[in-house]
Design a protein around this motif. Structure first.
Motif: not given
Length: 169
Positions: A55, A138-139, A143-144, A148-149
């Motif tokens: 994050e 993120a894709q 990163i979930t 942050s996304i």
């Protein structure tokens, strides 16, 4: 830090109902860009989900604290960096169905490493990702973390990235 409230409300049809929600003091998230254009991230264990997450630096706004002061403090405490340039990117509301929490999004540039000052009981690993690596993470689900996304998305233009579908800009 959190307060659960229960309110009696009048619905549009005139009936009454109860609404329970969590009050949160708000937070900031920082999209910090190093001189080589890499982004600062953290890997931190999050107890509620019993695993580590990647994050962006972030943290709770203290009572009466200025938003930019909070962003500066969190970046310094968690990553050991200070920034010369700050840009406000907007706000997000991560859980509108049960909380009034808001997260204020900042972009930081002109970073200088001065040494971190983690809070007691805070353990994290600072790492860097290129913009492309961050977007790919993120894709593909590495990163979930929602804040942050959203911060990456809100920072597209400031980072010089195209926004919108291919060819549509």
């Amino acid at each position: 830090m959190l307060e659960v409230s229960r309110d009696r409300v009048r619905l549009p049809d005139g009936a009454e109902s109860m609404r329970e929600y969590v009050r949160h003091p708000g937070a900031v998230v920082v999209l910090a860009v190093l001189p080589d254009d890499r982004l600062l991230f953290e890997r931190q264990y999050r107890y509620p989900l019993r695993r580590a997450f990647i994050e962006l630096p972030a943290g709770k706004i203290d009572a009466g604290e200025d938003l930019l002061s909070c962003a500066r403090r969190e970046l310094r405490e968690e990553t050991g960096y200070e920034a010369d340039e700050w840009q406000y990117l907007g706000v997000m509301h991560p859980c509108i169905g049960y909380s009034n929490e808001r997260i204020e999004i900042f972009l930081a540039r002109g970073l200088t490493h001065v040494g971190n000052a983690l809070d007691d009981g805070e353990f994290l690993e600072v790492l860097t990702l290129s913009v492309e690596e961050a977007l790919e993470a993120a894709q593909d689900g590495r990163i979930t973390d929602g804040k942050s996304i959203v911060a990456l998305f809100r920072g597209f233009r400031a980072l010089g990235l195209a926004v919108g579908p291919a060819g549509g800009g």
